[in-house]
Design a protein around this motif. Structure first.
Motif, PDB file in Angstrom:
ATOM      1  N   ASN A 134     -11.464   5.502  41.850  1.00  0.00           N
ATOM      2  CA  ASN A 134     -10.961   6.564  40.977  1.00  0.00           C
ATOM      3  C   ASN A 134      -9.516   6.309  40.557  1.00  0.00           C
ATOM      4  OD1 ASN A 134     -13.414   7.827  41.276  1.00  0.00           O
ATOM      5  ND2 ASN A 134     -12.682   9.327  42.751  1.00  0.00           N
ATOM      6  N   VAL A 135      -8.692   5.880  41.497  1.00  0.00           N
ATOM      7  CA  VAL A 135      -7.285   5.590  41.190  1.00  0.00           C
ATOM      8  C   VAL A 135      -7.197   4.411  40.231  1.00  0.00           C
ATOM      9  CG1 VAL A 135      -5.101   4.769  42.165  1.00  0.00           C
ATOM     10  CG2 VAL A 135      -6.353   6.615  43.294  1.00  0.00           C
ATOM     11  N   ILE A 136      -7.981   3.384  40.464  1.00  0.00           N
ATOM     12  CA  ILE A 136      -7.980   2.209  39.576  1.00  0.00           C
ATOM     13  C   ILE A 136      -8.395   2.610  38.169  1.00  0.00           C
ATOM     14  CG2 ILE A 136      -9.155   0.012  39.101  1.00  0.00           C
ATOM     15  CD1 ILE A 136      -9.079  -0.453  42.185  1.00  0.00           C
ATOM     16  N   VAL A 183      -6.666   3.619  32.456  1.00  0.00           N
ATOM     17  CA  VAL A 183      -6.573   4.419  31.236  1.00  0.00           C
ATOM     18  C   VAL A 183      -5.128   4.781  30.912  1.00  0.00           C
ATOM     19  CG1 VAL A 183      -7.196   6.659  30.223  1.00  0.00           C
ATOM     20  CG2 VAL A 183      -8.890   5.352  31.474  1.00  0.00           C
ATOM     21  N   LEU A 184      -4.317   5.013  31.943  1.00  0.00           N
ATOM     22  CA  LEU A 184      -2.939   5.480  31.739  1.00  0.00           C
ATOM     23  C   LEU A 184      -1.909   4.390  32.003  1.00  0.00           C
ATOM     24  CD1 LEU A 184      -3.374   8.922  33.490  1.00  0.00           C
ATOM     25  CD2 LEU A 184      -3.313   8.473  31.021  1.00  0.00           C
ATOM     26  N   ASN A 185      -2.324   3.133  31.930  1.00  0.00           N
ATOM     27  CA  ASN A 185      -1.425   2.027  32.268  1.00  0.00           C
ATOM     28  C   ASN A 185      -0.231   1.940  31.335  1.00  0.00           C
ATOM     29  OD1 ASN A 185      -2.744   1.113  29.974  1.00  0.00           O
ATOM     30  ND2 ASN A 185      -2.935  -0.966  30.695  1.00  0.00           N
ATOM     31  N   GLY A 186       0.805   1.312  31.822  1.00  0.00           N
ATOM     32  CA  GLY A 186       2.007   1.128  31.016  1.00  0.00           C
ATOM     33  C   GLY A 186       2.988   2.262  31.212  1.00  0.00           C
ATOM     34  N   LYS A 187       4.177   2.036  30.717  1.00  0.00           N
ATOM     35  CA  LYS A 187       5.219   3.036  30.937  1.00  0.00           C
ATOM     36  C   LYS A 187       5.270   4.104  29.842  1.00  0.00           C
ATOM     37  CE  LYS A 187       9.248   0.683  28.950  1.00  0.00           C
ATOM     38  NZ  LYS A 187      10.552   0.123  29.283  1.00  0.00           N
ATOM     39  N   LEU A 208      -0.764   4.685  20.765  1.00  0.00           N
ATOM     40  CA  LEU A 208      -1.425   5.819  20.118  1.00  0.00           C
ATOM     41  C   LEU A 208      -2.906   5.530  19.879  1.00  0.00           C
ATOM     42  CD1 LEU A 208       1.346   6.916  17.585  1.00  0.00           C
ATOM     43  CD2 LEU A 208       0.600   8.159  19.637  1.00  0.00           C
ATOM     44  N   LYS A 209      -3.229   4.307  19.491  1.00  0.00           N
ATOM     45  CA  LYS A 209      -4.641   3.932  19.308  1.00  0.00           C
ATOM     46  C   LYS A 209      -5.401   4.027  20.627  1.00  0.00           C
ATOM     47  CE  LYS A 209      -4.056   0.930  15.336  1.00  0.00           C
ATOM     48  NZ  LYS A 209      -4.005  -0.434  14.820  1.00  0.00           N
ATOM     49  N   ASP A 210      -4.797   3.532  21.701  1.00  0.00           N
ATOM     50  CA  ASP A 210      -5.432   3.604  23.023  1.00  0.00           C
ATOM     51  C   ASP A 210      -5.648   5.052  23.452  1.00  0.00           C
ATOM     52  OD1 ASP A 210      -5.411   0.845  23.198  1.00  0.00           O
ATOM     53  OD2 ASP A 210      -3.771   0.751  24.667  1.00  0.00           O
TER      54      ASP A 210
END
Length: 123
Positions: free
Chosen positions: A19-21, A26-30, A65-67
């Motif tokens: 679940n964490v992975i 989905v929310l990766n990056g800063k 924004l696309k992601d």
């Protein structure tokens, strides 16, 4: 170690890890959470978002924004004006991150204080 605490079994740990992975994928990056937070406050045009989320380049912003749109966190509304107006807004699904963002904000504040205290001790 906390006494009398029931430890999760191997299967529960594996499920939590998956679940964490998934969430981090989905929310990766800063930028993603910052963009969601910006759009939850109000709908905005591309340039407004770029000004509010300082440090993000136009190229990275467009990709992020696309992601976010692909994962149903935001919608991109195109209005047939001259020139064309594009407004980005948070979806209801973005609201499901409210407690996550709140917890991250609280933890970030605690961490900032910890770092400040460590720096004072070193001086």
């Amino acid at each position: 170690m906390i006494r009398n605490e029931v430890l999760p079994n191997r299967q529960e740990c594996a499920g939590s890890l998956r679940n964490v992975i998934d969430a981090l994928y989905v929310l990766n990056g800063k930028w993603k959470l910052a963009l969601i937070l910006s759009l939850v406050q109000s709908s905005k045009r591309f340039n407004e978002i770029q000004k509010e989320v300082s440090g993000i380049s136009a190229k990275v912003l467009a990709k992020e924004l696309k992601d976010l749109e692909l994962n149903d966190f935001i919608t991109r509304n195109v209005y047939p004006t001259t020139p064309v107006s594009i407004i980005y807004e948070a979806t209801g699904y973005s609201q499901t991150l409210k407690s996550v963002i709140g917890e991250l904000s609280a933890w970030g504040g605690q961490h900032r204080e910890k770092v400040k205290q460590s720096m004072r001790k070193q001086s």
